[in-house]
Design an enzyme around this catalytic site. Structure first.
Site, PDB file in Angstrom:
ATOM      1  N   SER A  53     -44.494 121.319 -23.655  1.00 44.51           N
ATOM      2  CA  SER A  53     -44.044 121.603 -22.284  1.00 44.51           C
ATOM      3  C   SER A  53     -44.386 120.479 -21.310  1.00 44.51           C
ATOM      4  O   SER A  53     -45.474 119.901 -21.368  1.00 44.51           O
ATOM      5  CB  SER A  53     -44.697 122.890 -21.774  1.00 44.51           C
ATOM      6  OG  SER A  53     -44.368 123.059 -20.405  1.00 44.51           O
TER       7      SER A  53
ATOM      8  N   LYS B 269     -41.174 136.101 -22.852  1.00 44.72           N
ATOM      9  CA  LYS B 269     -40.497 136.449 -21.591  1.00 44.72           C
ATOM     10  C   LYS B 269     -40.090 137.926 -21.495  1.00 44.72           C
ATOM     11  O   LYS B 269     -40.093 138.491 -20.406  1.00 44.72           O
ATOM     12  CB  LYS B 269     -39.253 135.582 -21.414  1.00 44.72           C
ATOM     13  CG  LYS B 269     -39.550 134.126 -21.113  1.00 44.72           C
ATOM     14  CD  LYS B 269     -38.242 133.399 -20.872  1.00 44.72           C
ATOM     15  CE  LYS B 269     -38.464 131.929 -20.599  1.00 44.72           C
ATOM     16  NZ  LYS B 269     -37.215 131.278 -20.193  1.00 44.72           N
TER      17      LYS B 269
ATOM     18  N   GLY C 171     -20.821 127.424 -23.758  1.00 44.00           N
ATOM     19  CA  GLY C 171     -22.007 127.835 -24.514  1.00 44.00           C
ATOM     20  C   GLY C 171     -22.443 129.230 -24.136  1.00 44.00           C
ATOM     21  O   GLY C 171     -22.588 129.535 -22.941  1.00 44.00           O
ATOM     22  N   ALA C 172     -22.611 130.081 -25.145  1.00 43.79           N
ATOM     23  CA  ALA C 172     -22.985 131.479 -24.887  1.00 43.79           C
ATOM     24  C   ALA C 172     -24.252 131.855 -25.653  1.00 43.79           C
ATOM     25  O   ALA C 172     -24.394 132.973 -26.143  1.00 43.79           O
ATOM     26  CB  ALA C 172     -21.828 132.406 -25.255  1.00 43.79           C
TER      27      ALA C 172
ATOM     28  N   ASN D 205     -39.968 134.957 -16.252  1.00 42.24           N
ATOM     29  CA  ASN D 205     -40.642 133.708 -16.646  1.00 42.24           C
ATOM     30  C   ASN D 205     -41.811 133.375 -15.722  1.00 42.24           C
ATOM     31  O   ASN D 205     -42.367 132.288 -15.788  1.00 42.24           O
ATOM     32  CB  ASN D 205     -39.651 132.543 -16.705  1.00 42.24           C
ATOM     33  CG  ASN D 205     -39.062 132.212 -15.349  1.00 42.24           C
ATOM     34  OD1 ASN D 205     -39.199 132.988 -14.407  1.00 42.24           O
ATOM     35  ND2 ASN D 205     -38.417 131.068 -15.241  1.00 42.24           N
TER      36      ASN D 205
ATOM     37  N   ASP E 258     -35.148 131.522 -14.072  1.00 44.33           N
ATOM     38  CA  ASP E 258     -34.272 130.732 -14.944  1.00 44.33           C
ATOM     39  C   ASP E 258     -32.893 130.621 -14.301  1.00 44.33           C
ATOM     40  O   ASP E 258     -32.344 131.606 -13.809  1.00 44.33           O
ATOM     41  CB  ASP E 258     -34.124 131.405 -16.320  1.00 44.33           C
ATOM     42  CG  ASP E 258     -35.348 131.203 -17.197  1.00 44.33           C
ATOM     43  OD1 ASP E 258     -36.083 130.227 -16.965  1.00 44.33           O
ATOM     44  OD2 ASP E 258     -35.558 132.020 -18.105  1.00 44.33           O
TER      45      ASP E 258
ATOM     46  N   ASN F 128     -17.074 129.690 -25.845  1.00 43.85           N
ATOM     47  CA  ASN F 128     -18.078 129.478 -26.898  1.00 43.85           C
ATOM     48  C   ASN F 128     -17.403 129.339 -28.249  1.00 43.85           C
ATOM     49  O   ASN F 128     -16.339 129.911 -28.487  1.00 43.85           O
ATOM     50  CB  ASN F 128     -19.066 130.657 -26.943  1.00 43.85           C
ATOM     51  CG  ASN F 128     -20.347 130.294 -27.656  1.00 43.85           C
ATOM     52  OD1 ASN F 128     -20.899 129.207 -27.421  1.00 43.85           O
ATOM     53  ND2 ASN F 128     -20.834 131.157 -28.526  1.00 43.85           N
ATOM     54  N   ARG F 129     -18.052 128.544 -29.116  1.00 47.98           N
ATOM     55  CA  ARG F 129     -17.548 128.369 -30.484  1.00 47.98           C
ATOM     56  C   ARG F 129     -17.428 129.735 -31.163  1.00 47.98           C
ATOM     57  O   ARG F 129     -16.415 130.041 -31.781  1.00 47.98           O
ATOM     58  CB  ARG F 129     -18.531 127.455 -31.232  1.00 47.98           C
ATOM     59  CG  ARG F 129     -18.158 127.134 -32.626  1.00 47.98           C
ATOM     60  CD  ARG F 129     -19.146 126.146 -33.195  1.00 47.98           C
ATOM     61  NE  ARG F 129     -20.526 126.666 -33.215  1.00 47.98           N
ATOM     62  CZ  ARG F 129     -21.560 126.024 -33.715  1.00 47.98           C
ATOM     63  NH1 ARG F 129     -21.408 124.812 -34.219  1.00 47.98           N
ATOM     64  NH2 ARG F 129     -22.763 126.552 -33.700  1.00 47.98           N
TER      65      ARG F 129
ATOM     66  N   VAL G 233     -16.801 133.316 -30.436  1.00 53.08           N
ATOM     67  CA  VAL G 233     -16.289 134.055 -29.271  1.00 53.08           C
ATOM     68  C   VAL G 233     -17.022 135.378 -29.069  1.00 53.08           C
ATOM     69  O   VAL G 233     -17.202 135.817 -27.919  1.00 53.08           O
ATOM     70  CB  VAL G 233     -14.765 134.309 -29.418  1.00 53.08           C
ATOM     71  CG1 VAL G 233     -14.212 134.999 -28.192  1.00 53.08           C
ATOM     72  CG2 VAL G 233     -14.035 133.010 -29.641  1.00 53.08           C
TER      73      VAL G 233
ATOM     74  N   TYR H 174     -31.367 117.440 -20.980  1.00 55.89           N
ATOM     75  CA  TYR H 174     -31.956 116.386 -20.139  1.00 55.89           C
ATOM     76  C   TYR H 174     -32.519 115.238 -20.962  1.00 55.89           C
ATOM     77  O   TYR H 174     -33.161 114.332 -20.427  1.00 55.89           O
ATOM     78  CB  TYR H 174     -33.028 116.963 -19.200  1.00 55.89           C
ATOM     79  CG  TYR H 174     -34.081 117.768 -19.897  1.00 55.89           C
ATOM     80  CD1 TYR H 174     -33.995 119.159 -19.914  1.00 55.89           C
ATOM     81  CD2 TYR H 174     -35.148 117.161 -20.532  1.00 55.89           C
ATOM     82  CE1 TYR H 174     -34.944 119.910 -20.563  1.00 55.89           C
ATOM     83  CE2 TYR H 174     -36.103 117.907 -21.187  1.00 55.89           C
ATOM     84  CZ  TYR H 174     -35.992 119.284 -21.198  1.00 55.89           C
ATOM     85  OH  TYR H 174     -36.938 120.028 -21.852  1.00 55.89           O
TER      86      TYR H 174
HETATM   87  P1  ATR Z   1     -30.029 128.333 -26.142  1.00 54.36           P
HETATM   88  O1  ATR Z   1     -30.954 129.514 -26.021  1.00 54.36           O
HETATM   89  O2  ATR Z   1     -30.663 127.021 -25.809  1.00 54.36           O
HETATM   90  O3  ATR Z   1     -28.743 128.549 -25.412  1.00 54.36           O
HETATM   91  P2  ATR Z   1     -28.855 129.113 -28.658  1.00 54.36           P
HETATM   92  O4  ATR Z   1     -28.998 130.548 -28.295  1.00 54.36           O
HETATM   93  O5  ATR Z   1     -29.166 128.674 -30.043  1.00 54.36           O
HETATM   94  O6  ATR Z   1     -29.735 128.191 -27.717  1.00 54.36           O
HETATM   95  O7  ATR Z   1     -27.349 128.660 -28.294  1.00 54.36           O
HETATM   96  C1  ATR Z   1     -26.864 127.396 -28.573  1.00 54.36           C
HETATM   97  C2  ATR Z   1     -25.473 127.264 -27.974  1.00 54.36           C
HETATM   98  O8  ATR Z   1     -24.952 125.984 -28.346  1.00 54.36           O
HETATM   99  C3  ATR Z   1     -24.478 128.283 -28.507  1.00 54.36           C
HETATM  100  O9  ATR Z   1     -23.514 128.523 -27.510  1.00 54.36           O
HETATM  101  C4  ATR Z   1     -23.866 127.543 -29.686  1.00 54.36           C
HETATM  102  O10 ATR Z   1     -22.607 128.027 -30.072  1.00 54.36           O
HETATM  103  P3  ATR Z   1     -22.497 129.258 -31.140  1.00 54.36           P
HETATM  104  O11 ATR Z   1     -22.850 130.488 -30.365  1.00 54.36           O
HETATM  105  O12 ATR Z   1     -21.106 129.232 -31.601  1.00 54.36           O
HETATM  106  O13 ATR Z   1     -23.504 128.929 -32.219  1.00 54.36           O
HETATM  107  C5  ATR Z   1     -23.745 126.173 -29.081  1.00 54.36           C
HETATM  108  N1  ATR Z   1     -23.614 125.115 -30.077  1.00 54.36           N
HETATM  109  C6  ATR Z   1     -24.588 124.580 -30.833  1.00 54.36           C
HETATM  110  N2  ATR Z   1     -24.088 123.597 -31.612  1.00 54.36           N
HETATM  111  C7  ATR Z   1     -22.753 123.525 -31.350  1.00 54.36           C
HETATM  112  C8  ATR Z   1     -21.679 122.706 -31.810  1.00 54.36           C
HETATM  113  N3  ATR Z   1     -21.885 121.764 -32.718  1.00 54.36           N
HETATM  114  N4  ATR Z   1     -20.456 122.912 -31.282  1.00 54.36           N
HETATM  115  C9  ATR Z   1     -20.250 123.858 -30.349  1.00 54.36           C
HETATM  116  N5  ATR Z   1     -21.212 124.670 -29.865  1.00 54.36           N
HETATM  117  C10 ATR Z   1     -22.453 124.500 -30.357  1.00 54.36           C
END
Ligand code: ATR
Length: 290
Positions: free
Chosen positions: A20, A71, A131-132, A92, A107, A155-156, A158, A229
């Site tokens: 951290s 959390k 991203g989800a 948090n 957050d 999201n990849r 859905v 970051y």
């Molecule tokens: P965090 O808590 O940091 O959000 P996570 O819950 O593991 O971490 O989520 C990672 C995110 O990055 C998800 O939206 C993931 O997509 P999936 O839900 O389809 O897994 C996305 N992600 C990670 N690698 C990816 C990639 N190569 N292409 C597209 N999306 C990706």
């Protein structure tokens, strides 16, 4: 200011916490102010959480910042929880306020603040979140709560976006648009979005050549915001900048979370610039990349 018998503390608990940057950020700003307050981090195993929380209160620690995996679990120690904490089912920050323990979830606050600093208030904006996962869920909720005119979530996978849409509808009574993270899905969503947020891990060191957005989709009137970051300028931000868009990096998220913790626990505002500088230096030192 040397540590002495009158020194007060804000602490961070998590498991692990060794990575951290919170103590580095906060202590840089506290040193600069010359206040007799320090931030310290403690690794706390899940089966020691109760002892850690009540022990911290007994020691007169002002508040506990809380990170993974605690959390959700610390909610049971809270006498009060703020609105965002209730929405997320997680906090948090625990503030020891008299005999009460007040839980906060800050957050995503840093995301809204960083956008406001860049001249784009969330209120009234059309925001696309890519991203989800945990971060995407948090930001989609936060932007809805902060009054975004429109939130879209791609999201990849859905089904994860659908689950967040349903949760936001149930808990906030708001509708977000969701879809698959495909070139077509992105093209359509980026036509309407003003702000485009990368809430995936794509582009994070060492995979610095990847971006979830094809470069040709960026327009000069977009605002690009990356939660990643490290590196400080991801491929996602570099492509957006080259297209003339405004870019906002992920350091502000960290900085504002720490600023808020000091404000709530100690009642004053530390320097954002000093914490940002300390964060960037720490990233350089740890990886040589940022
Ligand atoms: P965090 O808590 O940091 O959000 P996570 O819950 O593991 O971490 O989520 C990672 C995110 O990055 C998800 O939206 C993931 O997509 P999936 O839900 O389809 O897994 C996305 N992600 C990670 N690698 C990816 C990639 N190569 N292409 C597209 N999306 C990706």
């Amino acid at each position: 200011m040397p540590i002495n018998a009158a020194t007060r503390y804000i602490a961070l608990i998590g498991d692990p916490v060794e990575h951290s940057m919170t103590p580095v950020l906060q202590n840089a700003a506290l040193d600069e102010l010359g206040v007799n307050l320090r931030n310290v981090a403690f690794r706390v195993a899940p089966d020691q959480l109760r002892e850690a929380v009540y022990g911290a209160r007994a020691l007169g620690i002002l508040g506990l910042m809380v990170t993974i995996p605690h959390k959700e679990a610390v909610m049971e120690f809270c006498d009060e929880v703020d609105r965002f904490g209730e929405l997320m089912g997680a906090v948090n920050l625990l503030h020891f306020s008299g005999t009460s323990i007040v839980g906060y979830n800050t957050d995503g606050y840093g995301a809204s603040q960083s956008l406001a600093d860049a001249g784009i208030p969330v209120k009234g904006s059309r925001i696309l979140v890519i991203g989800a996962g945990g971060a995407g869920r948090c930001l989609a909720h936060r932007f809805c709560l902060d009054g975004a005119a429109q939130v879209a979530l791609l999201n990849r996978t859905v089904s994860r976006a659908e689950a967040i849409r349903d949760e936001i509808r149930t808990k906030q009574g708001k509708t977000i648009h969701i879809g698959p993270l495909t070139p077509e899905g992105l093209e359509t969503a980026m036509q309407t979005a003003q702000v485009v947020v990368n809430a995936t891990s794509v582009g994070m060191y060492p995979h610095t050549d990847s971006s979830p957005v094809p470069a040709h989709l960026w327009r000069p009137d977009h605002i690009a915001f990356d939660i990643v970051y490290n590196p400080l300028e991801t491929r996602f931000l570099a492509d957006a900048r080259k297209a003339g868009a405004v870019t906002v990096d992920g350091v502000g998220m960290l900085v504002y979370t720490n600023e808020k913790a000091i404000e709530i626990c100690a009642g004053f505002h530390p320097s954002i610039d000093t914490m940002r500088e300390a964060c960037i230096q720490a990233l350089h030192a740890s990886t040589g990349q940022a």
